[in-house]
Write a protein that holds these residues in place. Structure first.
Motif, PDB file in Angstrom:
ATOM      1  N   ALA A  72       0.822  -1.219   0.000  1.00  0.00           N
ATOM      2  CA  ALA A  72       0.000   0.000   0.000  1.00  0.00           C
ATOM      3  C   ALA A  72       0.855   1.269   0.000  1.00  0.00           C
ATOM      4  CB  ALA A  72      -0.929   0.003   1.210  1.00  0.00           C
ATOM      5  N   PHE A  73       1.902   1.296   0.825  1.00  0.00           N
ATOM      6  CA  PHE A  73       2.712   2.509   0.943  1.00  0.00           C
ATOM      7  C   PHE A  73       3.658   2.718  -0.232  1.00  0.00           C
ATOM      8  CE2 PHE A  73       2.227   2.246   5.802  1.00  0.00           C
ATOM      9  CZ  PHE A  73       1.088   3.018   5.759  1.00  0.00           C
ATOM     10  N   ASN A  74       3.997   1.667  -0.936  1.00  0.00           N
ATOM     11  CA  ASN A  74       4.956   1.800  -2.031  1.00  0.00           C
ATOM     12  C   ASN A  74       4.328   1.740  -3.413  1.00  0.00           C
ATOM     13  OD1 ASN A  74       7.548   2.025  -0.630  1.00  0.00           O
ATOM     14  ND2 ASN A  74       6.878   0.104   0.264  1.00  0.00           N
ATOM     15  N   ALA A  75       3.066   1.430  -3.491  1.00  0.00           N
ATOM     16  CA  ALA A  75       2.410   1.332  -4.800  1.00  0.00           C
ATOM     17  C   ALA A  75       2.416   2.666  -5.539  1.00  0.00           C
ATOM     18  CB  ALA A  75       0.983   0.833  -4.628  1.00  0.00           C
ATOM     19  N   PHE A  76       2.324   3.770  -4.813  1.00  0.00           N
ATOM     20  CA  PHE A  76       2.262   5.069  -5.486  1.00  0.00           C
ATOM     21  C   PHE A  76       3.562   5.417  -6.202  1.00  0.00           C
ATOM     22  CE2 PHE A  76       3.878   6.180  -1.327  1.00  0.00           C
ATOM     23  CZ  PHE A  76       4.803   7.168  -1.586  1.00  0.00           C
ATOM     24  N   PHE A  77       4.673   4.740  -5.880  1.00  0.00           N
ATOM     25  CA  PHE A  77       5.925   4.990  -6.591  1.00  0.00           C
ATOM     26  C   PHE A  77       5.841   4.521  -8.044  1.00  0.00           C
ATOM     27  CE2 PHE A  77       7.984   4.830  -2.292  1.00  0.00           C
ATOM     28  CZ  PHE A  77       8.427   6.134  -2.309  1.00  0.00           C
ATOM     29  N   PHE A  78       4.900   3.660  -8.341  1.00  0.00           N
ATOM     30  CA  PHE A  78       4.800   3.089  -9.673  1.00  0.00           C
ATOM     31  C   PHE A  78       3.722   3.750 -10.522  1.00  0.00           C
ATOM     32  CE2 PHE A  78       6.685  -0.107  -6.950  1.00  0.00           C
ATOM     33  CZ  PHE A  78       7.856  -0.343  -7.652  1.00  0.00           C
ATOM     34  N   PHE A  79       3.298   4.931 -10.106  1.00  0.00           N
ATOM     35  CA  PHE A  79       2.313   5.668 -10.884  1.00  0.00           C
ATOM     36  C   PHE A  79       2.795   7.100 -11.074  1.00  0.00           C
ATOM     37  CE2 PHE A  79      -0.149   2.186  -9.232  1.00  0.00           C
ATOM     38  CZ  PHE A  79      -0.963   1.849 -10.299  1.00  0.00           C
ATOM     39  N   ASP A  80       2.634   7.589 -12.281  1.00  0.00           N
ATOM     40  CA  ASP A  80       2.926   8.981 -12.589  1.00  0.00           C
ATOM     41  C   ASP A  80       1.611   9.686 -12.881  1.00  0.00           C
ATOM     42  OD1 ASP A  80       5.671   8.720 -12.379  1.00  0.00           O
ATOM     43  OD2 ASP A  80       5.948   8.290 -14.509  1.00  0.00           O
ATOM     44  N   VAL A  81       1.507  10.906 -12.401  1.00  0.00           N
ATOM     45  CA  VAL A  81       0.336  11.725 -12.683  1.00  0.00           C
ATOM     46  C   VAL A  81       0.840  12.991 -13.359  1.00  0.00           C
ATOM     47  CG1 VAL A  81      -1.595  13.011 -11.698  1.00  0.00           C
ATOM     48  CG2 VAL A  81      -0.901  10.834 -10.687  1.00  0.00           C
ATOM     49  N   TYR A  82       0.275  13.282 -14.526  1.00  0.00           N
ATOM     50  CA  TYR A  82       0.627  14.496 -15.229  1.00  0.00           C
ATOM     51  C   TYR A  82      -0.520  15.487 -15.067  1.00  0.00           C
ATOM     52  CZ  TYR A  82       4.264  11.646 -17.239  1.00  0.00           C
ATOM     53  OH  TYR A  82       5.340  10.824 -17.398  1.00  0.00           O
ATOM     54  N   PRO A  83      -0.346  16.482 -14.181  1.00  0.00           N
ATOM     55  CA  PRO A  83      -1.447  17.419 -13.927  1.00  0.00           C
ATOM     56  C   PRO A  83      -1.723  18.305 -15.141  1.00  0.00           C
ATOM     57  CG  PRO A  83       0.550  18.145 -12.818  1.00  0.00           C
ATOM     58  CD  PRO A  83       0.852  16.805 -13.417  1.00  0.00           C
TER      59      PRO A  83
END
Length: 159
Positions: A72-83
């Motif tokens: 859960a805590f490390n999953a966000f490292f594998f997503f990029d968001v382009y605002p």
């Protein structure tokens, strides 16, 4: 809306479409490419914690919690968001700056926008003159530089 505002808005929308800036998270391994040492360090630390938990009589029953928390805590490292960029965000300092950054100060406008402004019959001659002066002084202009042309002129007292 002035002609300069319209041209700026069109340019921003073109950039959003070209760069797929839609505020949606996309799976990406760019974190691993940019920070391989940190990525390896995370897994080494996780394996060390797992080893300690398995050796402990009191913690061995909650290994599943470690696995769930790690994922859960490390999953966000594998997503990029382009605002998405917005005209209304230019020169606004609020929480959006934390998400978008001050893109309007760091991104340079394309030369096609400058040419469109200079060749538009709907842009005042004074604004065109200011734009040429900025170009001579700075070379490349940021979105904020062009945005300043859309501000109403300030009348000096006594002048």
């Amino acid at each position: 809306m002035t002609e300069i505002q319209r041209l700026l808005t069109e340019t921003i929308e073109e950039i959003n479409q070209r760069e797929k800036r839609d505020n949606r998270p996309r799976f990406s391994i760019s974190f691993i490419r940019k920070h391989p040492g940190l990525f390896i360090g995370m897994y080494v630390a996780w394996l060390a914690t797992l080893a300690v938990m398995l050796q402990s009589e009191t913690l061995s029953g909650s290994v599943w919690l470690l696995v769930v928390l790690f994922i859960a805590f490390n999953a966000f490292f594998f997503f990029d968001v382009y605002p998405r960029y917005h005209y209304d965000d230019i020169d606004v300092l609020d929480f959006r700056v934390c998400y978008n950054g001050e893109w309007y100060n760091t991104r340079f406008v394309p030369t096609t926008l400058i040419d469109a402004i200079l060749h538009s019959p709907h842009v005042e001659t004074g604004h065109k003159y200011q734009l040429r002066q900025m170009m001579e002084r700075k070379g490349e202009l940021s979105f904020y530089d062009v945005f300043t042309l859309t501000r109403p002129a300030v009348v000096q007292p006594g002048g």
